[in-house]
Motif scaffolding. Structure first.
Motif, PDB file in Angstrom:
ATOM      1  N   LEU A  58       0.992  -1.302   0.051  1.00 58.84           N
ATOM      2  CA  LEU A  58      -0.098   0.195  -0.145  1.00 58.84           C
ATOM      3  C   LEU A  58       0.802   1.174   0.076  1.00 58.84           C
ATOM      4  O   LEU A  58       0.824   1.847  -0.879  1.00 58.84           O
ATOM      5  CB  LEU A  58      -0.844   0.046   1.095  1.00 58.84           C
ATOM      6  CG  LEU A  58      -2.316   1.224   1.321  1.00 58.84           C
ATOM      7  CD1 LEU A  58      -2.969   0.631  -0.166  1.00 58.84           C
ATOM      8  CD2 LEU A  58      -2.850   1.179   2.311  1.00 58.84           C
ATOM      9  N   ARG A  59       1.474   1.525   1.005  1.00 64.01           N
ATOM     10  CA  ARG A  59       2.657   2.590   1.136  1.00 64.01           C
ATOM     11  C   ARG A  59       3.441   2.165   2.123  1.00 64.01           C
ATOM     12  O   ARG A  59       3.169   1.293   3.337  1.00 64.01           O
ATOM     13  CB  ARG A  59       1.841   4.107   1.682  1.00 64.01           C
ATOM     14  CG  ARG A  59       0.804   4.554   0.857  1.00 64.01           C
ATOM     15  CD  ARG A  59       0.240   5.791   1.542  1.00 64.01           C
ATOM     16  NE  ARG A  59      -0.443   5.633   2.783  1.00 64.01           N
ATOM     17  CZ  ARG A  59      -1.531   4.928   2.873  1.00 64.01           C
ATOM     18  NH1 ARG A  59      -2.347   4.843   1.778  1.00 64.01           N
ATOM     19  NH2 ARG A  59      -2.140   4.682   4.072  1.00 64.01           N
ATOM     20  N   GLU A  95       2.989   7.435   9.268  1.00 56.49           N
ATOM     21  CA  GLU A  95       1.695   7.074   8.951  1.00 56.49           C
ATOM     22  C   GLU A  95       0.885   6.864  10.210  1.00 56.49           C
ATOM     23  O   GLU A  95      -0.553   6.663  10.125  1.00 56.49           O
ATOM     24  CB  GLU A  95       1.791   5.627   8.288  1.00 56.49           C
ATOM     25  CG  GLU A  95       2.244   5.604   7.006  1.00 56.49           C
ATOM     26  CD  GLU A  95       1.069   5.707   5.960  1.00 56.49           C
ATOM     27  OE1 GLU A  95      -0.018   5.709   6.470  1.00 56.49           O
ATOM     28  OE2 GLU A  95       1.287   6.307   4.548  1.00 56.49           O
ATOM     29  N   GLY A 101       3.831  15.008   8.338  1.00 55.49           N
ATOM     30  CA  GLY A 101       4.347  14.829   6.909  1.00 55.49           C
ATOM     31  C   GLY A 101       4.194  13.553   6.484  1.00 55.49           C
ATOM     32  O   GLY A 101       3.531  12.539   7.023  1.00 55.49           O
ATOM     33  N   ALA A 102       4.813  12.929   5.292  1.00 57.22           N
ATOM     34  CA  ALA A 102       4.938  11.761   4.595  1.00 57.22           C
ATOM     35  C   ALA A 102       6.372  11.629   4.035  1.00 57.22           C
ATOM     36  O   ALA A 102       6.931  12.432   3.788  1.00 57.22           O
ATOM     37  CB  ALA A 102       3.914  11.502   3.671  1.00 57.22           C
ATOM     38  N   LEU A 104       8.048  10.264   0.852  1.00 59.06           N
ATOM     39  CA  LEU A 104       7.781   9.851  -0.666  1.00 59.06           C
ATOM     40  C   LEU A 104       8.762   9.113  -1.433  1.00 59.06           C
ATOM     41  O   LEU A 104       9.889   9.136  -0.760  1.00 59.06           O
ATOM     42  CB  LEU A 104       7.180  11.186  -1.395  1.00 59.06           C
ATOM     43  CG  LEU A 104       6.404  12.037  -1.016  1.00 59.06           C
ATOM     44  CD1 LEU A 104       6.473  13.381  -1.785  1.00 59.06           C
ATOM     45  CD2 LEU A 104       5.099  11.309  -1.044  1.00 59.06           C
ATOM     46  N   ARG A 105       8.384   8.623  -2.321  1.00 51.51           N
ATOM     47  CA  ARG A 105       9.627   8.082  -3.252  1.00 51.51           C
ATOM     48  C   ARG A 105      10.526   8.869  -3.552  1.00 51.51           C
ATOM     49  O   ARG A 105      10.386   9.816  -3.638  1.00 51.51           O
ATOM     50  CB  ARG A 105       8.789   7.412  -4.552  1.00 51.51           C
ATOM     51  CG  ARG A 105       9.588   6.793  -5.611  1.00 51.51           C
ATOM     52  CD  ARG A 105      10.344   5.529  -5.059  1.00 51.51           C
ATOM     53  NE  ARG A 105       9.859   4.551  -4.270  1.00 51.51           N
ATOM     54  CZ  ARG A 105       9.451   3.189  -4.879  1.00 51.51           C
ATOM     55  NH1 ARG A 105       9.649   3.045  -6.010  1.00 51.51           N
ATOM     56  NH2 ARG A 105       8.785   2.515  -3.966  1.00 51.51           N
ATOM     57  N   ASN A 106      11.917   8.562  -3.481  1.00 51.58           N
ATOM     58  CA  ASN A 106      13.237   9.421  -3.592  1.00 51.58           C
ATOM     59  C   ASN A 106      12.904   9.962  -4.951  1.00 51.58           C
ATOM     60  O   ASN A 106      12.436   9.530  -5.995  1.00 51.58           O
ATOM     61  CB  ASN A 106      14.324   8.619  -3.719  1.00 51.58           C
ATOM     62  CG  ASN A 106      14.709   8.057  -2.462  1.00 51.58           C
ATOM     63  OD1 ASN A 106      14.048   8.438  -1.257  1.00 51.58           O
ATOM     64  ND2 ASN A 106      15.642   7.236  -2.553  1.00 51.58           N
ATOM     65  N   ALA A 107      13.162  11.467  -4.894  1.00 51.95           N
ATOM     66  CA  ALA A 107      12.994  12.212  -6.216  1.00 51.95           C
ATOM     67  C   ALA A 107      13.647  11.548  -7.643  1.00 51.95           C
ATOM     68  O   ALA A 107      13.309  11.787  -8.559  1.00 51.95           O
ATOM     69  CB  ALA A 107      13.545  13.538  -6.082  1.00 51.95           C
ATOM     70  N   ASN A 147      11.921  10.766   0.770  1.00 54.56           N
ATOM     71  CA  ASN A 147      11.679  11.971   0.401  1.00 54.56           C
ATOM     72  C   ASN A 147      10.749  12.705   1.220  1.00 54.56           C
ATOM     73  O   ASN A 147       9.552  12.688   1.126  1.00 54.56           O
ATOM     74  CB  ASN A 147      11.382  11.852  -1.115  1.00 54.56           C
ATOM     75  CG  ASN A 147      11.063  13.454  -1.874  1.00 54.56           C
ATOM     76  OD1 ASN A 147      11.006  14.224  -1.171  1.00 54.56           O
ATOM     77  ND2 ASN A 147      10.677  13.237  -2.987  1.00 54.56           N
ATOM     78  N   PHE A 149       8.235  15.071   2.781  1.00 54.68           N
ATOM     79  CA  PHE A 149       7.037  16.033   2.426  1.00 54.68           C
ATOM     80  C   PHE A 149       5.898  16.511   3.591  1.00 54.68           C
ATOM     81  O   PHE A 149       5.706  15.565   4.361  1.00 54.68           O
ATOM     82  CB  PHE A 149       6.234  15.313   1.301  1.00 54.68           C
ATOM     83  CG  PHE A 149       5.052  16.111   0.759  1.00 54.68           C
ATOM     84  CD1 PHE A 149       5.271  16.831  -0.325  1.00 54.68           C
ATOM     85  CD2 PHE A 149       3.815  16.149   1.343  1.00 54.68           C
ATOM     86  CE1 PHE A 149       4.301  17.828  -0.666  1.00 54.68           C
ATOM     87  CE2 PHE A 149       2.991  16.864   1.004  1.00 54.68           C
ATOM     88  CZ  PHE A 149       3.214  17.815  -0.099  1.00 54.68           C
TER      89      PHE A 149
ATOM     90  N   LEU B  14       5.373  15.364  -5.954  1.00 59.65           N
ATOM     91  CA  LEU B  14       6.133  14.983  -6.725  1.00 59.65           C
ATOM     92  C   LEU B  14       6.000  13.421  -7.109  1.00 59.65           C
ATOM     93  O   LEU B  14       5.596  12.864  -6.144  1.00 59.65           O
ATOM     94  CB  LEU B  14       7.779  15.117  -6.327  1.00 59.65           C
ATOM     95  CG  LEU B  14       8.581  14.505  -7.207  1.00 59.65           C
ATOM     96  CD1 LEU B  14       8.811  16.006  -8.296  1.00 59.65           C
ATOM     97  CD2 LEU B  14       9.919  14.574  -6.597  1.00 59.65           C
ATOM     98  N   PRO B  16       7.710  10.610  -8.909  1.00 60.28           N
ATOM     99  CA  PRO B  16       8.743  10.072  -9.654  1.00 60.28           C
ATOM    100  C   PRO B  16       8.226   8.808 -10.537  1.00 60.28           C
ATOM    101  O   PRO B  16       8.983   8.637 -11.685  1.00 60.28           O
ATOM    102  CB  PRO B  16       9.794   9.444  -8.685  1.00 60.28           C
ATOM    103  CG  PRO B  16       9.512  10.348  -7.281  1.00 60.28           C
ATOM    104  CD  PRO B  16       7.929  10.400  -7.517  1.00 60.28           C
ATOM    105  N   ARG B  19       6.766  10.277 -13.465  1.00 65.50           N
ATOM    106  CA  ARG B  19       8.024  10.817 -14.409  1.00 65.50           C
ATOM    107  C   ARG B  19       8.653   9.803 -15.074  1.00 65.50           C
ATOM    108  O   ARG B  19       8.989   9.991 -16.492  1.00 65.50           O
ATOM    109  CB  ARG B  19       8.830  11.565 -13.512  1.00 65.50           C
ATOM    110  CG  ARG B  19       9.669  12.644 -14.328  1.00 65.50           C
ATOM    111  CD  ARG B  19       9.989  13.799 -13.397  1.00 65.50           C
ATOM    112  NE  ARG B  19      11.036  13.152 -12.397  1.00 65.50           N
ATOM    113  CZ  ARG B  19      11.649  13.769 -11.469  1.00 65.50           C
ATOM    114  NH1 ARG B  19      11.237  15.215 -11.416  1.00 65.50           N
ATOM    115  NH2 ARG B  19      12.380  13.234 -10.648  1.00 65.50           N
ATOM    116  N   VAL B  67      -2.432  13.069   3.794  1.00 67.41           N
ATOM    117  CA  VAL B  67      -1.473  14.141   3.626  1.00 67.41           C
ATOM    118  C   VAL B  67      -0.990  14.487   2.222  1.00 67.41           C
ATOM    119  O   VAL B  67      -0.584  15.476   2.050  1.00 67.41           O
ATOM    120  CB  VAL B  67      -0.154  13.756   4.441  1.00 67.41           C
ATOM    121  CG1 VAL B  67       0.837  14.839   4.602  1.00 67.41           C
ATOM    122  CG2 VAL B  67      -0.630  13.656   6.067  1.00 67.41           C
TER     123      VAL B  67
END
Lengths: 224, 77
Positions: A58-59, A95, A101-102, A104-107, A147, A149, B14, B16, B19, B67
Motif C-alpha cells: 500500500l505505502r 503513517e 508529513g509523509a 515519498l519515493r526518492n525524487a 523524500n 514531504f 512529486l 517520480p 515521471r 497528507v
C-alpha cells in the motif's frame, strides 16, 4: 532501564537496533512482535526499526502503522516515553500520525544506499544532546522512500519550533528543506531516515551514530 | 456490492513513478504526452448495506494517506 524494539514482518534492522540499545544501556531490549497489544511494563525507550514492514504494501509503513502494537506505542509516546523510528520506522511514525508529513519515493527514483553528510540542527533534544548544534556527521542511508514531504505551514512550524533534528548536507532524495529527521511537538519522538545503529563501532568505519544512543540513555538515567 | 477506490497523489506532490513512465513513453517514440501521474485502484467486494460512512472511513484510515493523496470512491452495482 528498559527498552523495547518493535518487530514487524519484514523488519530487517531490528537486531542491529537491539545491539545499539544494548551497547548503550548494557541491557538486552525486549523484542515486541507486531501483534502484541502491550509493551513491557515501565518501558523507557522504544525503537521502531528499519526494513520493509509488510513488504511496503500500500505505502511504506502504512500496514505497520495499523498493527495492534502501534496503538500501544502511540499511548506510550503520549505519556512521554521516548520513541526512536529509523528509516521504515520513521515511515511508520508518520503513517501513525505521531510525526507530521509523509515520506515519498526518492525524487531521483533510485534506491539510495550510501554514507551521507548530515548536520545536527537541534542539539538540545533527548536524542541529540551528545552532538553540537551545527555539527557535521556522517551516517549511512538505505531507502527508496525517504523524500520528506509536508505542506509549507507544517515545514515552517517544524523549523520555527526547532523540530528539525537532522538535515542532509547534500541532495540525497529530494526531501523538502533537506530534512533527514524530525521531532514531535514534545520532543520525545524522533523519526529519521539515516541509520545511526549502523555506525556505532570502530569496526563499522565510523562511530557517529553512537552518541545518539549514549545521549538518549544518559538523559533517561538522569531523569530516573 | 463492489466499490472501486481511486487513490491519486495530490497536485503538488512529486511523482517520480509517473515521471519514469513519461520518459519510457517518450523512449518508445510516443510524442505529445504532456505529463503522467500514476495512482492506485483498489477494488473492494463489500457486504450489501455497507454504509457510505464506513467506506469513507476505510479510505481515510488506511487506503489513502490524506497528507499526500486524494481518493475517489466509485460504487459498482
Amino acid at each position: 532501564m528498559k527498552c523495547a524494539v518493535i518487530v514487524f514482518p519484514g523488519s530487517n534492522c531490528d537486531r542491529d537496533l537491539a545491539v545499539a540499545f544494548e551497547a548503550a544501556t548494557g541491557v538486552k531490549p525486549v523484542m515486541v512482535w507486531h501483534r502484541d497489544t502491550q509493551l513491557p511494563d515501565g518501558v523507557d525507550l522504544i525503537g521502531v526499526p528499519g526494513g520493509f514492514s509488510y513488504g511496503d504494501y500500500l505505502r511504506s509503513g502504512a500496514m505497520a502503522a495499523r498493527s495492534p502494537v502501534m496503538q500501544a506505542v502511540a499511548e506510550a509516546a503520549s505519556r512521554g516515553t521516548n520513541v526512536l523510528g529509523i528509516c521504515n520506522g520513521f515511515q511508520v511514525l508518520t503513517e501513525t500520525g505521531l510525526l507530521p508529513g509523509a515520506l515519498l519515493r526518492n525524487a531521483g527514483g533510485h534506491f539510495v544506499c550510501r554514507d551521507v553528510a548530515l548536520t545536527v540542527e537541534n542539539a538540545q533534544s533527548a536524542f541529540t544532546s551528545r552532538y553540537a548544534a551545527g555539527e557535521a556527521i556522517t551516517i549511512p542511508v538505505a531507502h527508496h522512500d525517504g523524500n520528506y514531504f509536508a505542506d509549507t505551514q507544517t515545514l515552517d512550524r517544524l523549523e520555527g519550533e526547532g523540530r528539525v533534528a537532522f538535515r542532509y548536507g547534500e541532495r540525497v532524495n529530494g526531501s523538502m528543506r533537506n530534512i533527514a529527521g524530525i521531532l514531535n511537538e514534545s520532543g520525545n519522538v524522533l523519526g529519521m531516515m539515516p541509520h545511526p545503529e549502523r555506525v556505532i563501532e570502530p569496526a563499522h568505519g565510523n562511530t557517529d551514530g553512537r552518541r545518539l544512543f549514549e545521549g538518549l540513555v544518559e538523559g533517561l538515567l538522569a531523569r530516573a | 456490492m463492489k466499490a472501486r477506490v481511486f487513490v491519486t497523489l495530490k497536485g503538488g506532490v512529486l511523482d517520480p513513478q509517473g515521471r519514469a513512465i513519461h520518459h519510457a513513453l517518450e523512449g518508445l517514440g510516443f510524442a505529445g504526452v504532456n505529463d503522467v501521474r500514476a495512482g492506485k485502484l483498489i477494488e473492494l467486494d463489500l457486504a450489501d448495506g455497507t454504509s457510505d460512512e464506513d467506506l469513507d472511513a476505510m479510505c481515510r484510515k488506511l487506503l489513502a494517506n490524506t497528507v499526500i493523496e486524494n481518493y475517489r470512491i466509485e460504487k459498482v452495482a
